[in-house]
Design an enzyme around this catalytic site. Structure first.
Site, PDB file in Angstrom:
ATOM      1  CG  HIS A 140      -0.307   0.277   2.515  1.00 32.94           C
ATOM      2  ND1 HIS A 140       0.185  -0.720   3.327  1.00 32.94           N
ATOM      3  CD2 HIS A 140      -0.064   1.441   3.167  1.00 32.94           C
ATOM      4  CE1 HIS A 140       0.702  -0.181   4.416  1.00 32.94           C
ATOM      5  NE2 HIS A 140       0.567   1.127   4.350  1.00 32.94           N
ATOM      6  CE1 TYR A 148      -4.834  -4.081  15.916  1.00 31.69           C
ATOM      7  CE2 TYR A 148      -2.509  -4.653  16.081  1.00 31.69           C
ATOM      8  CZ  TYR A 148      -3.524  -3.727  16.213  1.00 31.69           C
ATOM      9  OH  TYR A 148      -3.225  -2.459  16.615  1.00 31.69           O
TER      10      TYR A 148
END
Length: 383
Positions: free
Chosen positions: A125, A251
């Protein structure tokens, strides 16, 4: 004549009143940055923790604040480093823009969807962050940033393959502020550790304000590095302990991993039937979801809204029908069930730690020893 910069203030839920430079405000008021309002910081975790509703927008602002604060403290405490006001603005802008390239549901997009949709294609990203930043540099007048400083900002966000060009060697310690490639202690983590714990309702002891106050730049092995005194080691230990807690309780939460897998599956099935920008014909100016990373005109539309765009597609195609069914199952909490585990052997130099265990083949052959990691296998059929 002294240069006086008027700073505007944002009231942040974690750091209180935040002062940002006019340069940062110009960037904030662009479509490229505003899209971060519509990308959840923790992706599918919002379906597990109702408090995980924060977005990349506020995290980026918090990171910019911490980058400016750390740079200012080093400038004040060690004037011999010759940190300039332009250096500090660059740190702030890099902190602000480091996540511009995130796609729908944050890391789900690059770590799960893109890897499945375009196998063998290496993409991070941060690459999209740099492309988005280039768009901002083209449309916004940033007279206080030289071309060299613009290069410096990009290098702060993503380490170049070659040598650094934005700043001379005596200032290379500044590259450890936003994305620390040396020891992973940086302001990006300081913000999301504090912000994620706050929003998830998890306790943490780490206090980055203390670390900022006592951070110093020292020379080691002929290079300068941001360092901390020995008395700070327990606080640094708490930082990594907080990271472990967040991975264990949020997470990598089993329900979160299931939801992320389901969203990724839906994206894969609907990939060819979505175009970006919306309603543009595919093959000309329109890109599919997986192709959007190649064109920022398309990628700027890729936010968490993809979830609901899939639900509005016509059911003329079986893949679309299956994608919509998966998303409807998420909303009714009819999640995939974990029915077993497979053993994954990673390749490459980055993964060097493996779980070593013995297992027996189901058809009765003798035990075989192998280096493996556990990966859940989901039952994708509805209950």
């Amino acid at each position: 004549m002294a240069i006086f910069i008027v700073l505007q203030i944002i009231n942040d839920s974690i750091w209180g009143p935040i002062e940002l430079s006019p340069t940062s405000w110009k960037i904030i008021n662009t479509p490229e940055f505003q899209r971060l309002r519509f990308i959840k910081q923790l992706g599918g975790c919002y379906f597990v923790y109702p408090g995980a509703c924060h977005n990349r927008f506020e995290h980026s602002i918090g990171t910019a604040h911490l980058a400016r604060t750390l740079g200012t403290e080093l400038q004040k405490n060690q004037p011999e480093l010759k940190i300039t006001q332009e250096d500090i603005i660059c740190l702030e802008v890099a902190g602000l823009c480091h996540d511009l390239g995130h796609g729908a549901f944050s890391h789900l997009f690059d770590l799960q969807f893109i890897q499945k949709a375009r196998p063998g294609y290496e993409w991070e990203h941060e690459e999209a962050s740099l492309k988005m930043l280039d768009r901002i540099f083209e449309i916004v007048s940033l007279d206080d940033l030289t071309k060299e400083s613009q290069t410096f900002i990009k290098e702060l966000i993503k380490k170049p393959k070659g040598s650094y060009e934005g700043r001379p060697k005596e200032k290379h310690f500044l590259y450890e502020v936003v994305a620390n490639d040396v020891n992973k202690i940086d302001v990006d983590k300081w913000d999301y550790f504090s912000r994620d714990c706050h929003m998830l309702g998890l306790h943490h002891n780490f206090q980055c304000q203390r670390s900022i106050k006592i951070a110093r730049v020292i020379e080691h092995g002929g290079e300068r590095h941001i360092s901390f005194p020995k008395s700070e080691y327990l606080n640094i230990f708490d930082m990594f302990s907080t990271r472990y807690t967040l991975h264990r309780q949020a997470y990598q939460h089993p329900a979160n991993r299931v939801v992320q897998t389901m969203i990724s599956d839906a994206f894969i099935k609907a990939d060819r039937y979505l175009t970006f920008p919306p309603n543009k014909p595919k093959g000309k100016s329109g890109k599919t979801l997986s192709e959007s990373i190649d064109d920022m005109d398309a990628y700027i539309w890729v936010t968490d809204d993809v979830f609901h765009r899939i639900r509005t597609l016509s059911e003329d195609n079986e893949n679309v029908k299956q994608a919509k069914t998966i998303l409807d199952r998420i909303l009714s909490r009819d999640f995939y069930k974990i029915i077993g585990e497979k053993k994954v052997q990673f390749k490459g130099e980055k993964q060097k730690v493996y779980l070593k265990e013995k297992f027996q083949y189901s058809y009765g052959k003798k035990n075989k020893e192998q280096k493996v990691l556990r990966e859940p296998i989901f039952n994708r059929c509805s209950a």
